[in-house]
Design an enzyme around this catalytic site. Structure first.
Site, PDB file in Angstrom:
ATOM      1  CB  CYS A  96      -0.952   0.002   1.195  1.00 20.20           C
ATOM      2  SG  CYS A  96      -2.019  -1.457   1.258  1.00 20.20           S
ATOM      3  CG  HIS A 236      -3.552   3.091   2.340  1.00 22.30           C
ATOM      4  ND1 HIS A 236      -3.958   2.736   1.066  1.00 22.30           N
ATOM      5  CD2 HIS A 236      -3.609   1.950   3.089  1.00 22.30           C
ATOM      6  CE1 HIS A 236      -4.229   1.444   1.050  1.00 22.30           C
ATOM      7  NE2 HIS A 236      -4.036   0.948   2.260  1.00 22.30           N
ATOM      8  CG  ASN A 266      -6.544  -1.282   0.972  1.00 21.89           C
ATOM      9  OD1 ASN A 266      -5.782  -0.859   0.108  1.00 21.89           O
ATOM     10  ND2 ASN A 266      -6.115  -1.748   2.132  1.00 21.89           N
TER      11      ASN A 266
END
Length: 309
Positions: A96, A236, A266
């Site tokens: 990520c 994020h 996500n």
């Protein structure tokens, strides 16, 4: 893929997903669409926005954990599909934080004078490594790509600083156990989910909030700024609870935090660049604004970047 769609696949509900994650839907790439295909679309838009030409790009860095192939790098595939004849191309595997890692590397290389125009991409087809029998993970992730062009600044705008940190001791909190050289998949392998994403959600939550806050504070402090000087935080997009906890600890109101998790879930390395692009195109960032980007992912790896727009 909406939460209603997931209700038909696993034991879950729209109320359960929204209340715990903030996610209402996510995008799933169709069969036959590779990570490089999504990356190309993002790259085209980024280069068009920059006013540069394809031949001006001399560095291409792509963050992904779902590459087209084990060999070669997906960045090289994107280079070919985009026709970037003058670019050095390579991948970064940082989950990520992949985009922020790429941003940091590109910024440093531009500062040395080795390169002038970098294309930094985050792209993921996480649906290809999800276990759709595991409701704790399959509800969280989506597919997507985002890209940005970095070039030499002729004023005081640009990347003011980046910060990266990792802790490999915690790698098993978020990983894909089988399929690499450590645990190769033998003939006749019957999947029990260990060749897909596995995550310890509660442990990840605790570490993510702490370290993303630390990363954001560090980059702000090193620039001699305070949270009041920050116009926008782009975190994020992992979990709305994590995002809200970060805002609270940074003492930043949620109206200064960009959130689009409800639409995309996500998307790992694509998360921050997608959010950055949407924030920019929607007019939430203006010239002179200080923007903080912060991310956390498998590795475990976390990092931040401070930009003067």
């Amino acid at each position: 893929m909406t939460n209603a769609d997931l209700e038909k696949i696993v034991d879950t509900s729209d109320e359960w997903i929204v209340s715990r994650t903030g996610i209402k839907e996510r995008r799933i790439a169709p069969e036959g669409m590779a990570v490089s295909d999504m990356a190309v679309e993002a790259c085209k838009k980024a280069i068009e926005s920059s006013g540069l030409k394809n031949e001006d790009i001399d560095l291409l860095i792509l963050g992904t954990v779902t590459p087209d192939y084990k060999l070669p790098s997906t960045a090289c595939v994107v280079q070919e599909k985009m026709d970037l004849p003058n670019a050095t191309a390579f991948d970064i595997v940082a989950a990520c934080t992949g985009f922020l890692n790429g941003l940091s590397v590109a910024s440093a290389l531009i500062e040395t004078g080795a390169y002038k125009n970098a294309l930094v991409v985050g792209a993921e087809k996480l649906s290809s490594i999800l276990n759709y029998k595991d409701r704790n993970t399959c509800i969280l992730f989506g597919d997507g790509a985002g890209a940005a062009v970095l070039t030499v600044s002729d004023d005081d705008s640009g990347i003011l600083g980046t910060f990266l940190k990792s802790n490999g001791n915690l790698r098993e909190l978020l990983w894909v156990k089988d399929g690499g050289s450590a645990n190769p998949i033998p003939d006749g392998y019957v999947s029990e989910g260990e060749d897909k994403v596995m995550m310890s959600g509660s442990d990840i939550f605790k570490v993510a909030v702490k370290q993303m806050c630390n990363a954001a504070v560090k980059i702000i402090d090193e620039a001699g700024l305070t949270s009041e000087d920050i116009s926008l935080v782009i975190p994020h997009q992992a979990n709305i609870r994590i995002i809200e906890a970060i805002a609270k600890r940074l003492k930043v109101s949620m109206d200064k935090v960009f959130v689009n998790i409800e639409k995309y879930g996500n998307t790992s390395a694509a998360s921050v660049p997608i959010a950055l692009d949407e924030a920019n195109r929607s007019g939430k960032i203006k010239k002179g604004d200080h923007v903080v980007m912060v991310a956390f992912g498998g590795g475990l790896i976390w990092g931040s970047a401070l930009i003067k727009w």
